[in-house]
Design an enzyme around this catalytic site. Structure first.
Site, PDB file in Angstrom:
ATOM      1  N   ARG A   1      38.787  20.594 -62.726  1.00  0.00           N
ATOM      2  CA  ARG A   1      38.573  19.283 -63.320  1.00  0.00           C
ATOM      3  C   ARG A   1      38.788  19.399 -64.824  1.00  0.00           C
ATOM      4  O   ARG A   1      38.433  20.397 -65.437  1.00  0.00           O
ATOM      5  CB  ARG A   1      37.165  18.745 -63.028  1.00  0.00           C
ATOM      6  CG  ARG A   1      36.967  18.228 -61.608  1.00  0.00           C
ATOM      7  CD  ARG A   1      37.807  16.984 -61.335  1.00  0.00           C
ATOM      8  NE  ARG A   1      37.581  16.416 -60.008  1.00  0.00           N
ATOM      9  CZ  ARG A   1      38.317  16.690 -58.939  1.00  0.00           C
ATOM     10  NH1 ARG A   1      39.311  17.569 -59.042  1.00  0.00           N
ATOM     11  NH2 ARG A   1      38.068  16.108 -57.779  1.00  0.00           N
TER      12      ARG A   1
ATOM     13  N   GLU B   1      42.697  10.948 -67.728  1.00  0.00           N
ATOM     14  CA  GLU B   1      43.886  10.830 -66.882  1.00  0.00           C
ATOM     15  C   GLU B   1      44.222   9.361 -66.644  1.00  0.00           C
ATOM     16  O   GLU B   1      43.305   8.566 -66.413  1.00  0.00           O
ATOM     17  CB  GLU B   1      43.651  11.544 -65.545  1.00  0.00           C
ATOM     18  CG  GLU B   1      43.436  13.039 -65.716  1.00  0.00           C
ATOM     19  CD  GLU B   1      43.213  13.778 -64.394  1.00  0.00           C
ATOM     20  OE1 GLU B   1      43.220  13.117 -63.326  1.00  0.00           O
ATOM     21  OE2 GLU B   1      43.028  14.996 -64.423  1.00  0.00           O
TER      22      GLU B   1
ATOM     23  N   HIS C   1      47.890  15.899 -61.797  1.00  0.00           N
ATOM     24  CA  HIS C   1      46.793  15.964 -60.834  1.00  0.00           C
ATOM     25  C   HIS C   1      47.312  15.851 -59.403  1.00  0.00           C
ATOM     26  O   HIS C   1      46.806  15.062 -58.586  1.00  0.00           O
ATOM     27  CB  HIS C   1      45.765  14.862 -61.108  1.00  0.00           C
ATOM     28  CG  HIS C   1      44.390  15.203 -60.580  1.00  0.00           C
ATOM     29  ND1 HIS C   1      43.240  14.789 -61.198  1.00  0.00           N
ATOM     30  CD2 HIS C   1      43.991  15.920 -59.490  1.00  0.00           C
ATOM     31  CE1 HIS C   1      42.188  15.228 -60.518  1.00  0.00           C
ATOM     32  NE2 HIS C   1      42.623  15.915 -59.472  1.00  0.00           N
TER      33      HIS C   1
END
Length: 320
Positions: A231, A260, A279
């Site tokens: 993360r 993000e 991601h």
């Protein structure tokens, strides 16, 4: 009496829907990614597979029928855990679904940085024939893996195939197959100076928030590569950027970020020693199949038998 209801907030293959129906033939099953398909059913759902932002108003109130929530991701840090716990809802994660695709991504990043593939791809765009000072290889090097869960174990197995020395870091120092040495997270700073590669596969919790800061990057070798597929908030991104710009470390492969999508203004986009992926490390053609066949359906059988699901039950105190 109304039928018991399961809501699946994603599109899944029809054969998986049929396998679920075999277990709960008398239930109403709502399946689909579009909000219009399931939003009028959330309030009546006893089980929800796939958390969607904003649905807490419909499913976490005093008269809610929700008893079990299956997360579509391994990490649950973005979910209102306190509210879910207060409603005595069982929460299970998708931990384990990602072991193959994420370990493949980890080594794609490691190999790309080590063998300068990212530099050669850039050169290809401009038809530039340049050696790019290629001189590193991963055989015989030391890799430190933070988090020896399903992803960490698979990464360690691949690392051994490359003849690497594997150091594992997690809460427990219990020995693990394919890991040469095991340390606790409290010993992280002792281990970092030894690692040629540092791989973060940890979940985000109050204990892992900004686990990597200026001090940790200063302790790393100046040729070491940092890989984060856990993360973004585990890393102080400002400290990481400083370390990369000032060549305190050799480079980084990053799939996750503090914010993000990664803002266009981020310096990370411009750095030659960084590979960025959006991601997507866990994306795979087999995602739903593994989630349902290996986690959800076995847990569903336990649930119907009056047992608490046993696979990937989230510990609210730990946050994973």
């Amino acid at each position: 009496m109304k039928n018991r209801k399961l809501v699946i907030t994603h599109n899944i293959q029809q054969d998986l829907v049929e396998k679920v129906k075999e277990v709960i033939p008398d239930w109403e099953i709502i399946v689909g990614r579009d909000r219009d398909i399931w939003e009028n059913h959330i309030e009546d759902a006893e089980i929800i597979a796939g958390w969607k932002k904003g649905i807490e108003k419909e499913c976490l109130h005093e008269n809610s029928k929700l008893r079990w929530l299956q997360s579509w991701s391994a990490g649950v840090n973005s979910m209102p855990l306190e509210e879910i716990e207060n409603r005595n809802v069982i929460l299970t994660s998708a931990n384990g679904v990602h072991a193959f695709p994420i370990s493949e991504t980890i080594f794609a990043l490691i190999l790309g940085l080590t063998r300068k593939i990212h530099s050669y791809v850039r050169n290809q765009q401009t038809k530039t024939w340049d050696h790019a000072n290629l001189n590193l290889e991963i055989h015989g090097k030391t890799i430190g893996i933070l988090g020896i869960g399903a992803i960490g174990k698979e990464t360690a197995k691949i690392a051994k195939a490359f003849g690497m020395h594997v150091i594992g870091i997690r809460h427990s120092s219990k020995e693990e197959e394919n890991v040469d040495e095991m340390y606790t997270t409290e010993q992280l700073n002792e281990v970092l100076p030894r690692c040629d590669y540092v791989v973060v596969t940890l979940p985000l919790t109050k204990d892992t928030f900004h686990l990597f800061d200026s001090e940790q990057f200063q302790l790393m070798k100046d040729a070491a590569f940092f890989i984060n597929i856990g993360r973004g908030e585990i890393v102080n991104e400002e400290a990481l950027t400083y370390a990369l710009v000032n060549e305190q470390i050799g480079g980084a492969g990053l799939d996750v970020f503090e914010k993000e999508p990664l803002p266009e203004s981020s310096v990370l986009w411009e750095l030659d020693n960084v590979i960025i992926t959006p991601h997507t490390a866990g994306s795979t053609e087999h995602y739903a199949k593994r989630l349902f066949e290996e986690i959800f359906i076995p847990n569903l059988k336990d649930y119907l038998a009056g047992k608490t699901p046993s696979i990937n039950v989230v510990d609210y105190k730990k946050g994973y």
